[in-house]
Design an enzyme around this catalytic site. Structure first.
Site, mmCIF file in Angstrom:
data_model
loop_
_atom_site.group_PDB
_atom_site.id
_atom_site.type_symbol
_atom_site.label_atom_id
_atom_site.label_comp_id
_atom_site.label_asym_id
_atom_site.label_seq_id
_atom_site.Cartn_x
_atom_site.Cartn_y
_atom_site.Cartn_z
ATOM 1 N N GLU A 1 -10.420 9.372 -5.546
ATOM 2 C CA GLU A 1 -10.548 8.079 -4.335
ATOM 3 C C GLU A 1 -10.880 8.937 -3.385
ATOM 4 O O GLU A 1 -11.389 8.901 -1.768
ATOM 5 C CB GLU A 1 -9.851 7.338 -4.129
ATOM 6 C CG GLU A 1 -8.446 8.174 -3.847
ATOM 7 C CD GLU A 1 -7.248 6.468 -4.500
ATOM 8 O OE1 GLU A 1 -6.836 6.181 -2.976
ATOM 9 O OE2 GLU A 1 -6.491 6.715 -5.583
ATOM 10 N N GLU B 1 -3.748 9.664 -11.850
ATOM 11 C CA GLU B 1 -4.117 9.307 -11.679
ATOM 12 C C GLU B 1 -4.122 10.275 -10.669
ATOM 13 O O GLU B 1 -3.109 10.370 -9.717
ATOM 14 C CB GLU B 1 -4.290 8.043 -10.429
ATOM 15 C CG GLU B 1 -5.500 7.943 -9.366
ATOM 16 C CD GLU B 1 -5.875 6.155 -9.210
ATOM 17 O OE1 GLU B 1 -6.226 6.632 -8.089
ATOM 18 O OE2 GLU B 1 -5.503 5.445 -10.304
ATOM 19 N N HIS C 1 -12.015 3.063 -7.101
ATOM 20 C CA HIS C 1 -10.806 2.826 -6.635
ATOM 21 C C HIS C 1 -11.476 1.883 -5.400
ATOM 22 O O HIS C 1 -12.617 1.491 -4.785
ATOM 23 C CB HIS C 1 -10.824 4.177 -5.673
ATOM 24 C CG HIS C 1 -9.143 3.525 -4.561
ATOM 25 N ND1 HIS C 1 -10.169 3.540 -3.262
ATOM 26 C CD2 HIS C 1 -8.242 3.588 -4.393
ATOM 27 C CE1 HIS C 1 -9.489 3.399 -2.802
ATOM 28 N NE2 HIS C 1 -8.070 3.529 -3.329
ATOM 29 N N ALA C 2 -9.772 0.742 -5.771
ATOM 30 C CA ALA C 2 -10.013 -0.480 -4.339
ATOM 31 C C ALA C 2 -9.268 -0.567 -3.808
ATOM 32 O O ALA C 2 -8.454 -0.289 -3.959
ATOM 33 C CB ALA C 2 -11.236 -1.897 -5.322
ATOM 34 N N ASP D 1 -15.782 5.857 -5.221
ATOM 35 C CA ASP D 1 -15.353 5.070 -3.413
ATOM 36 C C ASP D 1 -16.090 4.622 -2.519
ATOM 37 O O ASP D 1 -17.087 5.349 -1.915
ATOM 38 C CB ASP D 1 -13.482 5.582 -2.707
ATOM 39 C CG ASP D 1 -13.373 4.705 -1.588
ATOM 40 O OD1 ASP D 1 -12.099 4.195 -1.551
ATOM 41 O OD2 ASP D 1 -13.771 5.316 -0.015
ATOM 42 N N GLY E 1 1.093 -1.013 0.310
ATOM 43 C CA GLY E 1 0.276 0.094 0.365
ATOM 44 C C GLY E 1 0.656 1.166 -0.185
ATOM 45 O O GLY E 1 0.394 1.914 0.087
ATOM 46 N N SER E 2 1.862 1.327 0.219
ATOM 47 C CA SER E 2 3.463 2.472 0.366
ATOM 48 C C SER E 2 3.379 3.233 -1.273
ATOM 49 O O SER E 2 3.214 2.537 -2.658
ATOM 50 C CB SER E 2 4.575 2.095 0.108
ATOM 51 O OG SER E 2 4.617 1.250 -0.750
ATOM 52 N N LYS F 1 2.439 3.433 -8.641
ATOM 53 C CA LYS F 1 2.064 4.392 -8.202
ATOM 54 C C LYS F 1 4.268 5.327 -8.177
ATOM 55 O O LYS F 1 5.053 4.602 -8.577
ATOM 56 C CB LYS F 1 2.523 3.977 -6.542
ATOM 57 C CG LYS F 1 1.559 3.100 -5.770
ATOM 58 C CD LYS F 1 0.211 4.030 -6.157
ATOM 59 C CE LYS F 1 -0.961 3.449 -5.180
ATOM 60 N NZ LYS F 1 -2.087 4.133 -5.553
ATOM 61 N N ASP G 1 -0.004 6.326 -10.670
ATOM 62 C CA ASP G 1 -0.783 7.056 -9.638
ATOM 63 C C ASP G 1 0.092 7.847 -8.811
ATOM 64 O O ASP G 1 0.912 7.416 -8.405
ATOM 65 C CB ASP G 1 -1.998 6.149 -8.859
ATOM 66 C CG ASP G 1 -2.678 7.034 -7.648
ATOM 67 O OD1 ASP G 1 -2.671 7.903 -7.807
ATOM 68 O OD2 ASP G 1 -2.911 5.727 -6.933
ATOM 69 N N GLU H 1 -10.583 -1.705 -10.152
ATOM 70 C CA GLU H 1 -9.250 -1.722 -9.251
ATOM 71 C C GLU H 1 -8.522 -3.450 -8.208
ATOM 72 O O GLU H 1 -10.040 -3.756 -7.730
ATOM 73 C CB GLU H 1 -8.955 -0.588 -8.330
ATOM 74 C CG GLU H 1 -7.488 -0.896 -8.337
ATOM 75 C CD GLU H 1 -6.801 0.552 -7.300
ATOM 76 O OE1 GLU H 1 -5.482 0.571 -7.101
ATOM 77 O OE2 GLU H 1 -7.705 1.096 -6.968
ATOM 78 N N ASN I 1 -0.903 10.009 -5.897
ATOM 79 C CA ASN I 1 -1.669 9.971 -4.728
ATOM 80 C C ASN I 1 -1.438 11.305 -4.206
ATOM 81 O O ASN I 1 -1.058 11.870 -3.480
ATOM 82 C CB ASN I 1 -0.856 9.028 -3.928
ATOM 83 C CG ASN I 1 -1.328 7.991 -4.106
ATOM 84 O OD1 ASN I 1 -0.539 6.460 -5.078
ATOM 85 N ND2 ASN I 1 -2.376 7.187 -3.984
ATOM 86 N N LYS J 1 -1.332 -1.028 -12.843
ATOM 87 C CA LYS J 1 -0.964 0.457 -11.484
ATOM 88 C C LYS J 1 0.271 0.979 -11.429
ATOM 89 O O LYS J 1 0.450 0.053 -10.525
ATOM 90 C CB LYS J 1 -1.945 0.526 -11.149
ATOM 91 C CG LYS J 1 -2.193 2.874 -10.369
ATOM 92 C CD LYS J 1 -3.222 3.006 -10.567
ATOM 93 C CE LYS J 1 -3.899 2.135 -8.941
ATOM 94 N NZ LYS J 1 -5.709 3.226 -9.104
#
Length: 441
Positions: free
Chosen positions: A299, A273, A349-350, A322, A23-24, A219, A247, A380, A249, A217
Site C-alpha cells: 500500500e 502486513e 489495500h482499501a 493501492d 483508522g488509528s 493492527k 498489520d 480490504e 504499518n 484484520k
C-alpha cells in the site's frame, strides 16, 4: 466528435476521523482521512473525478502538486481511448522537471495518479461502463500499450505481458458474468483499529463474522503484550475457521518483526502486513524467511519498480496494490501483470476515503482479464465514509458487489465536498469555533 478539456478543479477535502480514532494504527495514531480531489470537465459537459488519499496534514501539498499538472490537461483533447490514456500517463510521469521530484515516487507521482484516475473515470463514464468492464473490454494489445515497461523488462517483457492477457481473453465474458453473480471476496479491518477498546474489538469481530466475512484484520506493532492479548481475544471471537490478518504499518526493524511474530504465531495470523519499511525489499525477504507467517505489502510501495524487486526477491506472499499511491490505473496494470507473471495473489489495500470505491475495479479487472482467479484473493473493506460517494462500494455477505454504474466510482456528492473542504468548510469552521470556546473557558 472530439471533446476538449475546459475545466480543472482541485479541492482539499478532509474528514475529522481522528476524533473517534477510526483508522488509528501503530504508525498513524491520529489520522484525519482526506482526499486531494480533482475534477476534469469537457466542453461536452462530461466530467472525470479522481483523488489522492492522505491522512490530513500534507493534503494541501498534494492538492498543490495536482494543480501544477493543469497545463497538461486543460485545453487539450479529452483522453477517451486507450491510446490517449497511455499518452497522458507517459506525459505526466515522464516530464523531466517534475519527474526530478521523485523520480516516479512521492507527492508528484501520487498527484499524477489522481489526474490519471480522473481521466479513466471520464473515459469510462463517456463509454457508459464501469472502469473494470471498460478495461476488460480492451484488447490485449491495447492493454499492453497502457503499460510503461521501462525498468521492467528484466522481469516482465511486453511479449510476456501480451501472452498473459491473450491467455485470459477467451474466458473473459464468462468470468464477468460470474463476477456479477457472485461478487468478489472481501475482508474487513473495521474491528482492528489500534485505538479501539477490547470490548469494541470483540463486538466488531463477532459482527464481521455474522456479516459473512471470512477474514478480518487487526493492527499491531505498538506493544507486544497488548498485541498478544488483542489477537487472543479476536481469535476467540471469530473461531478457528476465520482468517485473521495482522498489520504492523511499517513499525518494526527486521529483528523486531521476527520477535513479534514468534509471539503472535500461536494465534495463526494469516499474514503479517508491512512488517518493516515499504522500501526495504531485502528486509521483507528476511522477515518472510525468518518466521512462519506469510508476508503482505504494497500500500505504501512507491512504484512498479519496487513491486518488481519484491517479487524478484521472493519477499512477499501477497501483493497489495493501492489505487492512489502509484501513478493511477496504468501503473497498477503493470503491477497486476508482474504479480501474474510471478504467480503471487493480489489483495488490494482499501479503506480511507474512496479507496474501496476505486480498487474494487482493479481487482475485478484482474480476475476477468489477467489472473483469471479469485483464489487466495480478497479486497480490504472498511466501513467508513462511503455515504459521501454517489456510487459507493457495496459489500454483501462478505463480497464486493460488482459496480454497474459508469466510471470509477470516484465521484463525491457536491454537498460532501463543500462541507468538508479544508479549512473553510462548515465542518472545519465548527471545530475551530468549538476549540476557541473551549480555550476561553
Amino acid at each position: 466528435m472530439s471533446q476538449t478539456v475546459t475545466g480543472f478543479e482541485v479541492h482539499d477535502v478532509r474528514f475529522p476521523t481522528s476524533e473517534q480514532l477510526d483508522g488509528s494504527d501503530a504508525m498513524n495514531p491520529d489520522p484525519d482521512y482526506s482526499a486531494a480531489y480533482v475534477v476534469i470537465r469537457t466542453d461536452a459537459g462530461d466530467e472525470g473525478h479522481g483523488f489522492c488519499f492522505t491522512i490530513g496534514r500534507g493534503n494541501d501539498v498534494i492538492a498543490a502538486a495536482i494543480e501544477a499538472l493543469r497545463p497538461y490537461v486543460v485545453g487539450r483533447p479529452a483522453p477517451l481511448t486507450a491510446a490517449a490514456l497511455a499518452a497522458l500517463h507517459r506525459e505526466l510521469t515522464h516530464d523531466s522537471q517534475l519527474r526530478w521530484l521523485g523520480p516516479e515516487k512521492g507527492v508528484m507521482h501520487m498527484a499524477a495518479g489522481a489526474v490519471i484516475n480522473a481521466a479513466w473515470d471520464l473515459a469510462a463514464t463517456r463509454a457508459g461502463q464501469p472502469v473494470w468492464e471498460f478495461l476488460a473490454g480492451m484488447t490485449p494489445e491495447e492493454l499492453v500499450s497502457l503499460v510503461d515497461f521501462r525498468y521492467l523488462t528484466d522481469a516482465l517483457t511486453r511479449d510476456e505481458a501480451l501472452a498473459i492477457l491473450r491467455a485470459a481473453e477467451p474466458g473473459r465474458a464468462a468470468r464477468a458474468e460470474r463476477l456479477r453473480a457472485e461478487g468478489y471476496p472481501a475482508y474487513t479491518t473495521s474491528p482492528g483499529w489500534l485505538g479501539y477498546s477490547d470490548t469494541k474489538l470483540v463486538t466488531l469481530a463477532e459482527q464481521a463474522v455474522a456479516d459473512g466475512f471470512g477474514q478480518i484484520k487487526l493492527k499491531v506493532g505498538a506493544d507486544i503484550d497488548d498485541d498478544v492479548r488483542r489477537l487472543k481475544l479476536a481469535r476467540a471471537a471469530v473461531g478457528p475457521a476465520v482468517r485473521i490478518a495482522i498489520d504492523a504499518n511499517q513499525r518494526w526493524d527486521v529483528a523486531d518483526a521476527l520477535r513479534w511474530m514468534e509471539a503472535l504465531a500461536p494465534y495463526e495470523p494469516h499474514w503479517i502486513e508491512e512488517p518493516t519499511s515499504p522500501d526495504d525489499v531485502l528486509g521483507h525477504a528476511a522477515v518472510r524467511a525468518g518466521q512462519p507467517v506469510k508476508v503482505a505489502t504494497g500500500e505504501h510501495v512507491a512504484n512498479r519498480v519496487v513491486f518488481k524487486q519484491l517479487l524478484q526477491a521472493g519477499a512477499v506472499d501477497f501483493v497489495q496494490i493501492d489505487a492512489a499511491r502509484v501513478a493511477g490505473v496504468n501503473e497498477n496494470l503493470a503491477i497486476l501483470l508482474l504479480a501474474a507473471k510471478f504467480g503471487v495473489p493480489v489483495c488490494p489495500h482499501a479503506g480511507g476515503v474512496g479507496l474501496c470505491e476505486l480498487v474494487q475495479h482493479l481487482a475485478m479487472f484482474d480476475y476477468v482479464a489477467v489472473s483469471r482467479s479469485k483464489e487466495d484473493r480478497v479486497i480490504e473493506y472498511v466501513d467508513h465514509l462511503h455515504e459521501h460517494f454517489t456510487d459507493p462500494a457495496v459489500v454483501e455477505h462478505g463480497h464486493y458487489v460488482a459496480p454497474s454504474a459508469p466510471g470509477f466510482s470516484a465521484r463525491m456528492h457536491p454537498e460532501s465536498l463543500a462541507a468538508h473542504r479544508y479549512p473553510e468548510g462548515p465542518v472545519w469552521r465548527a471545530r475551530r469555533t468549538a476549540a476557541d470556546e473551549e480555550a476561553d473557558q
